[in-house]
Design a protein around this motif. Structure first.
Motif, PDB file in Angstrom:
ATOM      1  N   THR A 158       7.587  -0.386  10.494  1.00 21.70           N
ATOM      2  CA  THR A 158       6.230  -0.410   9.951  1.00 21.70           C
ATOM      3  C   THR A 158       5.905   0.897   9.248  1.00 21.70           C
ATOM      4  N   LEU A 159       6.285   2.024   9.867  1.00 18.63           N
ATOM      5  CA  LEU A 159       6.018   3.332   9.274  1.00 18.63           C
ATOM      6  C   LEU A 159       6.768   3.522   7.955  1.00 18.63           C
ATOM      7  N   THR A 160       7.976   3.014   7.911  1.00 15.17           N
ATOM      8  CA  THR A 160       8.770   3.131   6.682  1.00 15.17           C
ATOM      9  C   THR A 160       8.111   2.381   5.534  1.00 15.17           C
ATOM     10  N   THR A 161       7.578   1.197   5.837  1.00 13.40           N
ATOM     11  CA  THR A 161       6.886   0.409   4.816  1.00 13.40           C
ATOM     12  C   THR A 161       5.552   1.042   4.435  1.00 13.40           C
ATOM     13  N   LEU A 162       4.894   1.643   5.422  1.00 15.58           N
ATOM     14  CA  LEU A 162       3.575   2.237   5.209  1.00 15.58           C
ATOM     15  C   LEU A 162       3.643   3.581   4.465  1.00 15.58           C
ATOM     16  N   GLU A 164      -3.766  -5.050  11.555  1.00 12.19           N
ATOM     17  CA  GLU A 164      -4.958  -4.929  10.713  1.00 12.19           C
ATOM     18  C   GLU A 164      -4.951  -3.596   9.970  1.00 12.19           C
ATOM     19  N   ILE A 165      -4.596  -2.523  10.674  1.00 12.00           N
ATOM     20  CA  ILE A 165      -4.533  -1.202  10.043  1.00 12.00           C
ATOM     21  C   ILE A 165      -3.520  -1.206   8.907  1.00 12.00           C
ATOM     22  N   PHE A 166      -2.384  -1.826   9.149  1.00 10.41           N
ATOM     23  CA  PHE A 166      -1.342  -1.891   8.120  1.00 10.41           C
ATOM     24  C   PHE A 166      -1.871  -2.538   6.842  1.00 10.41           C
ATOM     25  N   LYS A 167      -2.624  -3.622   6.988  1.00 12.30           N
ATOM     26  CA  LYS A 167      -3.171  -4.301   5.816  1.00 12.30           C
ATOM     27  C   LYS A 167      -4.237  -3.443   5.125  1.00 12.30           C
ATOM     28  N   ILE A 168      -5.052  -2.769   5.923  1.00  9.60           N
ATOM     29  CA  ILE A 168      -6.147  -1.975   5.341  1.00  9.60           C
ATOM     30  C   ILE A 168      -5.605  -0.770   4.576  1.00  9.60           C
ATOM     31  N   PHE A 169      -4.444  -0.262   4.958  1.00  3.08           N
ATOM     32  CA  PHE A 169      -3.853   0.875   4.246  1.00  3.08           C
ATOM     33  C   PHE A 169      -3.531   0.541   2.783  1.00  3.08           C
ATOM     34  N   HIS A 170      -3.498  -0.718   2.448  1.00  8.09           N
ATOM     35  CA  HIS A 170      -3.223  -1.113   1.069  1.00  8.09           C
ATOM     36  C   HIS A 170      -4.505  -1.185   0.230  1.00  8.09           C
ATOM     37  N   VAL A 171      -5.653  -0.926   0.862  1.00  7.28           N
ATOM     38  CA  VAL A 171      -6.929  -0.942   0.142  1.00  7.28           C
ATOM     39  C   VAL A 171      -7.131   0.398  -0.565  1.00  7.28           C
ATOM     40  N   ARG A 172      -7.437   0.390  -1.842  1.00  9.69           N
ATOM     41  CA  ARG A 172      -7.603   1.622  -2.620  1.00  9.69           C
ATOM     42  C   ARG A 172      -9.070   2.052  -2.611  1.00  9.69           C
ATOM     43  N   ASP A 173      -9.571   2.420  -1.460  1.00  4.86           N
ATOM     44  CA  ASP A 173     -10.926   2.926  -1.341  1.00  4.86           C
ATOM     45  C   ASP A 173     -10.872   4.237  -0.561  1.00  4.86           C
ATOM     46  N   ILE A 217     -12.633   4.295   3.001  1.00  5.45           N
ATOM     47  CA  ILE A 217     -11.904   3.511   4.009  1.00  5.45           C
ATOM     48  C   ILE A 217     -10.600   4.206   4.390  1.00  5.45           C
ATOM     49  N   ARG A 218      -9.896   4.750   3.410  1.00  9.52           N
ATOM     50  CA  ARG A 218      -8.647   5.458   3.723  1.00  9.52           C
ATOM     51  C   ARG A 218      -8.923   6.654   4.638  1.00  9.52           C
ATOM     52  N   MET A 219      -9.994   7.388   4.402  1.00 10.63           N
ATOM     53  CA  MET A 219     -10.291   8.552   5.234  1.00 10.63           C
ATOM     54  C   MET A 219     -10.725   8.155   6.647  1.00 10.63           C
ATOM     55  N   VAL A 220     -11.352   6.991   6.771  1.00 12.72           N
ATOM     56  CA  VAL A 220     -11.681   6.485   8.110  1.00 12.72           C
ATOM     57  C   VAL A 220     -10.400   6.251   8.903  1.00 12.72           C
ATOM     58  N   LEU A 221      -9.399   5.648   8.265  1.00 13.23           N
ATOM     59  CA  LEU A 221      -8.116   5.400   8.928  1.00 13.23           C
ATOM     60  C   LEU A 221      -7.395   6.707   9.257  1.00 13.23           C
ATOM     61  N   LEU A 222      -7.425   7.641   8.323  1.00 11.96           N
ATOM     62  CA  LEU A 222      -6.726   8.912   8.519  1.00 11.96           C
ATOM     63  C   LEU A 222      -7.381   9.765   9.596  1.00 11.96           C
ATOM     64  N   ARG A 223      -8.686   9.630   9.749  1.00 15.21           N
ATOM     65  CA  ARG A 223      -9.401  10.430  10.744  1.00 15.21           C
ATOM     66  C   ARG A 223      -8.875  10.172  12.154  1.00 15.21           C
ATOM     67  N   HIS A 224      -8.377   8.965  12.384  1.00 15.33           N
ATOM     68  CA  HIS A 224      -7.891   8.598  13.715  1.00 15.33           C
ATOM     69  C   HIS A 224      -6.377   8.358  13.717  1.00 15.33           C
ATOM     70  N   PHE A 225      -5.711   8.725  12.648  1.00 12.15           N
ATOM     71  CA  PHE A 225      -4.291   8.429  12.468  1.00 12.15           C
ATOM     72  C   PHE A 225      -3.431   8.954  13.614  1.00 12.15           C
ATOM     73  N   ALA A 226      -3.684  10.172  14.048  1.00 10.77           N
ATOM     74  CA  ALA A 226      -2.874  10.775  15.105  1.00 10.77           C
ATOM     75  C   ALA A 226      -3.010  10.053  16.436  1.00 10.77           C
ATOM     76  N   ASP A 227      -4.113   9.317  16.603  1.00 10.03           N
ATOM     77  CA  ASP A 227      -4.362   8.628  17.874  1.00 10.03           C
ATOM     78  C   ASP A 227      -3.578   7.334  18.010  1.00 10.03           C
ATOM     79  N   TYR A 228      -3.243   6.707  16.875  1.00  3.79           N
ATOM     80  CA  TYR A 228      -2.579   5.406  16.964  1.00  3.79           C
ATOM     81  C   TYR A 228      -1.210   5.337  16.289  1.00  3.79           C
ATOM     82  N   VAL A 229      -0.823   6.354  15.526  1.00  5.59           N
ATOM     83  CA  VAL A 229       0.414   6.248  14.750  1.00  5.59           C
ATOM     84  C   VAL A 229       1.640   6.046  15.637  1.00  5.59           C
ATOM     85  N   HIS A 230       1.618   6.578  16.856  1.00  3.90           N
ATOM     86  CA  HIS A 230       2.778   6.446  17.749  1.00  3.90           C
ATOM     87  C   HIS A 230       3.008   5.005  18.203  1.00  3.90           C
TER      88      HIS A 230
END
Length: 350
Positions: free
Chosen positions: A297-301, A266-275, A278-291
């Motif tokens: 997936t990371l290469t595509t993202l 779901e996160i992967f799909k939401i990263f394609h949203v240009r808002d 919403i992008r800052m909501v994902l980035l705020r917790h990025f360090a918690d789930y990126v691993h």
């Protein structure tokens, strides 16, 4: 089918006809019959609720009756929503004549045939024809009694409006109430949303983890939820932070394995949203789930992430730089920064 627009009615996409065959193309669904044995009681209750919403829409608002409600006429979408299909015998009340009923009687499911088949105003029973075997205690008994005594009253004029079933105690389950609120979040008031998001976390913890992951992650990460400030403060941090290594103030909803399987896509799909929000909501917790993301997936993202560096919003740029830094241990500096690097600093430790 083409003109009926309701989230619980099978969506029509196209009609194809050639010399030998006719094809109706709908949204991607699977027959309920193939899944019913795998569903939990709460999922079945939520499904029944969707069926009632669809029939209420047809009967009470469209003056249309389905005439063949049974398991084979119900389908399940990828998000778990039940969809009413099998509309071959659907007619407007005025067109349900004795001739039509008699001609189609042998072709329709027997459990879907009402007591007054010769009356033009036909309300169908669905509870008895679905024949679901699940335990819901007294609530289920009361529900069945209402169907039998009220909605199958010999006099159709004495039958209540179909949508009155939506208030039945059978649907007071937390899962059903959460799902229905999220489906209708766009029409809720600010106060209703504030109350909901301030109390929903405790209800989510009471539900099975797999139910939350398979049925509620998608609506909880919908655009309208992510845009709500109360949701971003009270619910999203617990959803976007998997169990391992969570800060003390966070009470994660999902374990890492479940998070990796259901939330990461779901996160992967939401990263394609240009808002930006919403992008800052994902980035705020990025360090918690990126691993939990695979290298593929990371290469595509990665290209999508880098777009944030070119934005005119300084907060977004700063958060993106932090996220890029989190990628270095996972992808390597050569990929994140570029392969043309030189040694600038020397090791001065003895």
């Amino acid at each position: 089918l083409k003109t009926l627009k309701h989230p619980s009615i099978l969506k029509f996409l196209a009609y194809i006809k050639n010399s030998d065959e006719k094809w109706v193309i709908t949204e991607r669904v699977v027959p309920l019959e193939t899944l019913i044995d795998k569903l939990s009681p709460t999922e079945i209750c939520a499904g029944l609720y969707s069926v009632i919403e669809a029939l209420a829409f047809l009967n009470d608002r469209g003056s249309i009756c389905h005439n063949n409600i049974c398991q084979t006429s119900i389908f399940v979408a990828s998000d778990g929503t039940w969809k009413v299909g099998g509309l071959e015998y659907m007619r407007r009340f005025a067109d349900v004549t004795g001739t039509f009923l008699q001609r189609t009687k042998d072709l329709r499911f027997k459990g879907a045939i009402s007591p007054e088949e010769q009356v033009s105003l036909l309300y169908v029973s669905f509870a008895s024809s679905l024949k679901f075997n699940f335990q819901a205690g007294d609530k289920c008994s009361t529900f069945e009694y209402r169907i039998r005594e009220e909605f199958l009253n010999p006099d159709p004029k004495l039958r209540p409006k179909f949508n009155s079933l939506l208030q039945d105690p059978l649907f007071s389950d937390d899962y059903v109430s959460i799902l229905n609120f999220l489906k209708k979040v766009t029409i809720k008031t600010e106060m209703e949303k504030k109350i909901f998001f301030s109390t929903v976390s405790e209800k989510l913890y009471s539900l099975p983890e797999t139910t939350v992951a398979t049925r509620l992650v998608h609506p909880l990460l919908s655009r309208f939820v992510l845009m709500d400030q109360n949701a971003c403060e009270l619910v999203i941090p617990h959803l976007l932070t998997p169990c391992k290594g969570a800060p003390d103030e966070i009470n994660p909803l999902l374990t890492e394995d479940i998070f990796r399987r259901y939330v990461v896509p779901e996160i992967f799909k939401i990263f394609h949203v240009r808002d930006a929000h919403i992008r800052m909501v994902l980035l705020r917790h990025f360090a918690d789930y990126v691993h939990l993301m695979t290298k593929s997936t990371l290469t595509t993202l990665f290209p999508q992430l880098l777009l944030g560096l070119r934005d005119c919003n300084d907060d977004l740029v700063a958060m993106t730089l932090h996220a890029v830094a989190d990628l270095v241990p996972l992808m390597g500096g050569d990929i994140v920064i570029g392969a043309k690097r030189n040694r600038i600093f020397t090791e001065g430790t003895p």
